[in-house]
Write an enzyme that holds these catalytic residues in place. Structure first.
Site, short mmCIF file in Angstrom:
data_model
loop_
_atom_site.label_atom_id
_atom_site.label_comp_id
_atom_site.label_asym_id
_atom_site.label_seq_id
_atom_site.Cartn_x
_atom_site.Cartn_y
_atom_site.Cartn_z
N CYS A 245 83.02 42.98 1.24
CA CYS A 245 84.28 42.30 0.95
C CYS A 245 85.36 43.25 1.44
O CYS A 245 85.11 44.02 2.36
CB CYS A 245 84.39 41.92 -0.53
SG CYS A 245 84.08 43.25 -1.70
N HIS A 246 86.55 43.23 0.87
CA HIS A 246 87.59 44.13 1.37
C HIS A 246 87.32 45.58 1.01
O HIS A 246 87.37 46.47 1.87
CB HIS A 246 88.98 43.70 0.88
CG HIS A 246 89.47 42.46 1.56
ND1 HIS A 246 89.62 42.35 2.92
CD2 HIS A 246 89.81 41.25 1.06
CE1 HIS A 246 90.03 41.15 3.24
NE2 HIS A 246 90.16 40.45 2.12
#
EC number: 3.1.3.16
Length: 195
Positions: free
Chosen positions: A137-138
Site C-alpha cells: 500500500c502507501h
C-alpha cells in the site's frame, strides 16, 4: 488464546517459544490488546520485508523499484492502495509480473473484509506455484498488512493472534482499528473463538 509458531520449519528452524493470550470475545478490548501486541513488532527499516516464505509486505516505493523487484524475483504484486489516478501496473510491462489492484482507503470506516477472499486467493495461487508475492500500500503497515493477515488466517489456518505474531517479528505493521475489528470478526467466523 495461546500461540506457538506455525512457520514452516525450513524457513525458521529454531523459532523462539512464545505464549500470547488475548481474549477476542470482547472486540473493543481485543482491539487494544492487539494494538499492544503489534507495537512489540520489528521497527520498519526497509521498504519491503519477507513476512512469510516468499510473501512480502511493502510500501509504494518497493512496488515502483523495478530493479529490486527483479532482484528479489517478485512475480505477483497485490496493490492494496490501487487508484484510478495512479498506481497503474504500466511500469511492469516487459516484466513477468502479475498485477492485481484493490481500491481501499486506510480509514476505520472502510470495509476491507470484502477483499479478504479475493486477496487470499490471489496470494495463495501464486505461493502454491512457488512464486513470490509483494503486497503493498502507501506505507506498508495497514492496508497491505490487513490483507496478508487475512491470507494467513484463510489459507494457512492461523488464528489472528498467530498471524500477527508471525508477521510482526519480520515487519512492524499496524492495521487501523476498523481493520482490526474486521479481522477479529474473521477470526470468529473461522475459529469460533468468540460470540
Amino acid at each position: 488464546m495461546s500461540y506457538t509458531t506455525k512457520l514452516p520449519a525450513s524457513w525458521n528452524d529454531e523459532p523462539p517459544p512464545r505464549k500470547v493470550e488475548i481474549d477476542l470475545s470482547s472486540p473493543g478490548l481485543a482491539v487494544v490488546e492487539l494494538e499492544r501486541l503489534l507495537f512489540t513488532g520489528k521497527a520498519i527499516m526497509s521498504h519491503a520485508d519477507e513476512v512469510w516464505p516468499r510473501l512480502y509486505i511493502g510500501d509504494q516505493h518497493s512496488a515502483e523499484n523495478t530493479a529490486d523487484l527483479s532482484k528479489h524475483q517478485i512475480t505477483h504484486i497485490l496493490n492494496a492502495a490501487h487508484s484510478k489516478r495512479g498506481g497503474q501496473p504500466g511500469i511492469y510491462r516487459g516484466m513477468k509480473i502479475t498485477y492485481k489492484g484493490i481500491e481501499a482507503h486506510d480509514s476505520c470506516g472502510f470495509d476491507m473484509s470484502v477483499n479478504f477472499a479475493t486477496a487470499a486467493d490471489f496470494i495463495h495461487r501464486a505461493l502454491s506455484r512457488g512464486d513470490k508475492v509483494l503486497v503493498h500500500c502507501h506505507v506498508g503497515v495497514s492496508r497491505s498488512a490487513t490483507l496478508v493477515l487475512a491470507y494467513l488466517m484463510l489459507k494457512q489456518n492461523l488464528t489472528l493472534v498467530e498471524a500477527i505474531c508471525a508477521v510482526k517479528d519480520k515487519r512492524g505493521v499496524s492495521p487501523n482499528r476498523g481493520f482490526l475489528r474486521q479481522l477479529i470478526e474473521l477470526d470468529g467466523q473461522l475459529f469460533g473463538t468468540h460470540p
